[in-house]
Design a protein around this motif. Sequence first.
Motif, PDB file in Angstrom:
ATOM      1  N   PHE B 315       0.841  -1.194   0.000  1.00  0.00           N
ATOM      2  CA  PHE B 315       0.000   0.000   0.000  1.00  0.00           C
ATOM      3  C   PHE B 315       0.885   1.256   0.000  1.00  0.00           C
ATOM      4  CE2 PHE B 315      -2.358   3.338   2.270  1.00  0.00           C
ATOM      5  CZ  PHE B 315      -3.458   3.439   1.442  1.00  0.00           C
ATOM      6  N   GLY B 316       1.911   1.239   0.839  1.00  0.00           N
ATOM      7  CA  GLY B 316       2.834   2.372   0.905  1.00  0.00           C
ATOM      8  C   GLY B 316       3.534   2.586  -0.419  1.00  0.00           C
ATOM      9  N   GLN B 317       3.973   1.473  -1.014  1.00  0.00           N
ATOM     10  CA  GLN B 317       4.685   1.539  -2.297  1.00  0.00           C
ATOM     11  C   GLN B 317       3.774   2.104  -3.390  1.00  0.00           C
ATOM     12  OE1 GLN B 317       5.630  -2.240  -4.155  1.00  0.00           O
ATOM     13  NE2 GLN B 317       7.782  -1.674  -4.250  1.00  0.00           N
ATOM     14  N   GLN B 318       2.541   1.577  -3.445  1.00  0.00           N
ATOM     15  CA  GLN B 318       1.593   2.031  -4.467  1.00  0.00           C
ATOM     16  C   GLN B 318       1.225   3.496  -4.264  1.00  0.00           C
ATOM     17  OE1 GLN B 318       0.178   0.394  -7.084  1.00  0.00           O
ATOM     18  NE2 GLN B 318       1.473  -1.380  -6.749  1.00  0.00           N
ATOM     19  N   THR B 319       1.037   3.871  -2.990  1.00  0.00           N
ATOM     20  CA  THR B 319       0.662   5.258  -2.699  1.00  0.00           C
ATOM     21  C   THR B 319       1.779   6.205  -3.112  1.00  0.00           C
ATOM     22  OG1 THR B 319      -0.634   4.465  -0.825  1.00  0.00           O
ATOM     23  CG2 THR B 319      -0.158   6.811  -0.876  1.00  0.00           C
ATOM     24  N   ALA B 320       3.016   5.844  -2.756  1.00  0.00           N
ATOM     25  CA  ALA B 320       4.159   6.691  -3.117  1.00  0.00           C
ATOM     26  C   ALA B 320       4.271   6.809  -4.636  1.00  0.00           C
ATOM     27  CB  ALA B 320       5.440   6.109  -2.526  1.00  0.00           C
ATOM     28  N   HIS B 321       4.075   5.682  -5.322  1.00  0.00           N
ATOM     29  CA  HIS B 321       4.147   5.688  -6.789  1.00  0.00           C
ATOM     30  C   HIS B 321       3.047   6.558  -7.380  1.00  0.00           C
ATOM     31  CE1 HIS B 321       3.449   3.878 -10.864  1.00  0.00           C
ATOM     32  NE2 HIS B 321       4.750   4.107 -10.901  1.00  0.00           N
ATOM     33  N   MET B 322       1.836   6.437  -6.815  1.00  0.00           N
ATOM     34  CA  MET B 322       0.702   7.199  -7.339  1.00  0.00           C
ATOM     35  C   MET B 322       0.925   8.699  -7.130  1.00  0.00           C
ATOM     36  SD  MET B 322      -3.298   6.677  -6.489  1.00  0.00           S
ATOM     37  CE  MET B 322      -3.368   7.982  -5.284  1.00  0.00           C
ATOM     38  N   ILE B 323       1.444   9.045  -5.959  1.00  0.00           N
ATOM     39  CA  ILE B 323       1.701  10.466  -5.684  1.00  0.00           C
ATOM     40  C   ILE B 323       2.742  10.998  -6.664  1.00  0.00           C
ATOM     41  CG2 ILE B 323       2.717  12.055  -3.997  1.00  0.00           C
ATOM     42  CD1 ILE B 323       1.357  10.306  -1.816  1.00  0.00           C
ATOM     43  N   SER B 324       3.774  10.175  -6.898  1.00  0.00           N
ATOM     44  CA  SER B 324       4.831  10.597  -7.817  1.00  0.00           C
ATOM     45  C   SER B 324       4.282  10.778  -9.233  1.00  0.00           C
ATOM     46  CB  SER B 324       5.954   9.548  -7.799  1.00  0.00           C
ATOM     47  OG  SER B 324       6.729   9.642  -8.950  1.00  0.00           O
TER      48      SER B 324
END
Lengths: 226, 414
Positions: B315-324
């Motif tokens: 979830f953290g990885q996906q969220t960081a990717h989405m924000i980027s």
Amino acid sequence: MSLLTRNAVLALGITLLIIGTVTYAVHYMDQQRLADITAIEARLSTDTLSLETQFSLLENAPCENLSEGTSFSKELSDLGDRLSFAEGRLGSNDPQVVQLKKEYVLLEIRDYLLMQKLSKTCAVKPVTVLYFYSNAGDCSACDRAGYALSYLRQTYPHLRVYSFDYNLDLGALKTLVAVEKVKDTLPAFVIQGKLSYGFTSLTKLEAAFPKSAFATSTATSTVGTN
Amino acid sequence: MSWGPDLLIYPFLFIAIYFETFLLVTFLSAPARARRKRRISNSTPRVAIIVPCYNEERTVAATVKSLLALDYPREKLTVVLVDDGSTDSTPKVMAHFKEIPQVTIIRKENGGKHTALNAGIRAVPNAELIGCLDADSFVEPDALREVVACFAEPEVMATTAAMSVHEPKTIFERVQHAEYIFGITVRHILSTINGLYVTPGPFSLYRATVFEQLGGFIAAHQTEDMEMALRMQRAHMVIENAPRARVYTKVPRTLPKLLTQRTRWTSGFLRNVIFSYRDLIANPRHGALGLVVLPFALLSFASGVLLFGTAIFLFGQQTAHMISVTSGIPLSYTLAPRLHFGWFYLPISGLLLLSGSILLITMTFMIIGKRMSHTPGRLIPNVLVYLLLYGFVSPLWLFRAMADTVTGTHRTWR
């Protein structure tokens, strides 16, 4: 055989049956998806060939058929979405996905060339973008660039965006890369024939477009699989 | 399928499906069917029920009244109220029952639940069966006869009841209600293969000889009921279950209280099994308990920790990717729903279908549990709340219990 052993063996058999059924069902659906994509590609291929044949018969651009080109582009866009979904499920290295992607890229190139011809002879000047990306993990900005192009395409519908996986092993794509002189510094964009590299922000990408690109219009677009 | 941390999930899904299928097969087996056909008992051995109390002024009266309302000869039933040094008005509430011949009241200094139980055991030397009932629990009138019926088999040394939640109202009470109903079925099934490793405080009964042979309760990391069951299992004693012996218990109403209780239970399980009863694990001499139940219980703990950890990471990885990816793009575009319709885009995956299979079997067990025990009340709304919340809240106590066990932290009871 004790009750425990019998139950343990029976449970293992049923578990394997459940997992086997699930695996088969998921595989079956994936195969149906690929068959669906294949059918769309075959239909689009026939449509392209028909348009190209009309072109040859009339020895001129069939401008009256631009509306057909519009629906064609929508279908190509839908195909891109489906292929992208299938690639997400099966992985970008799946042989069937790779094959379908190659056929999709061929359709994109043919549509691009056809649009070039139509724009020369018909009263239409579509803004085209060739977008080269990589899924091999060597392009950190590609996801951002792809997303920004999706936004631009939706916001300005007459932009025609053609997306290409730079690493796809396809002769026609390699020729396009050579013709447009695209190096492997990705992401790369060819906007109205002008080559540029890298993505930093939406604003800078927009600056690379001619102002006419952002005029309101009803023309259509094409999507890639990045 | 791509290779990534999510692949860790599949082995645990396999194990979960296997264990649930094992339970289902065992549920359908002849010994389990025979247990469900067991008739209520007319036998009336001398029974003593111990009610250990520490600051239970609000619930102890109802607990005692439910015991006095049991369908059982008065001269054969003794209720022992043990006040473990309460600081509230529990002694006063207990005093209301002092004139009743069946009731014995003991007051002692606070020493923990196990000391209260042992004081009660010492007070009933003539009892053939000794049970306990937590002071926040209430029994149905026929519960004792249901439990006593199990002792018709001479090898049965203890019997557990069918616990459910008393009048669930809050969201977390409802979650626990569904969980307890699920537990009724699981406990019934595990008893078929002598795989029970807890004799819960709410209305478990023991033959008096158990304490003569094995001794009384010990602190056991605040899970004395689990330790006693493990001690019995080590001694190859049989622990039965009476799935129609209904007992209702008060459960934590809020998340912090639930977290406290479950951390105690989970860390108690880890400490007892890993430190004190490791020899039972994977030991064929202890049958299903050693080969299936305890290994699976440990694996389910590990999978809870690992899967939640993986989910948080992804979830953290996906969220960081989405924000980027979406930075710099107008929010009106990012937040606009882009839905694809049609069978092509159905998000059907192996993960979804296998998880669905597990949930389906779990819900089946809940429905079976309710019907088998004749537990009143609505189940489906509570099951829905359970499905929505349990997966998110249970990792909280798993992580906390793991941290407590690793660091040697001991918490208060409440």
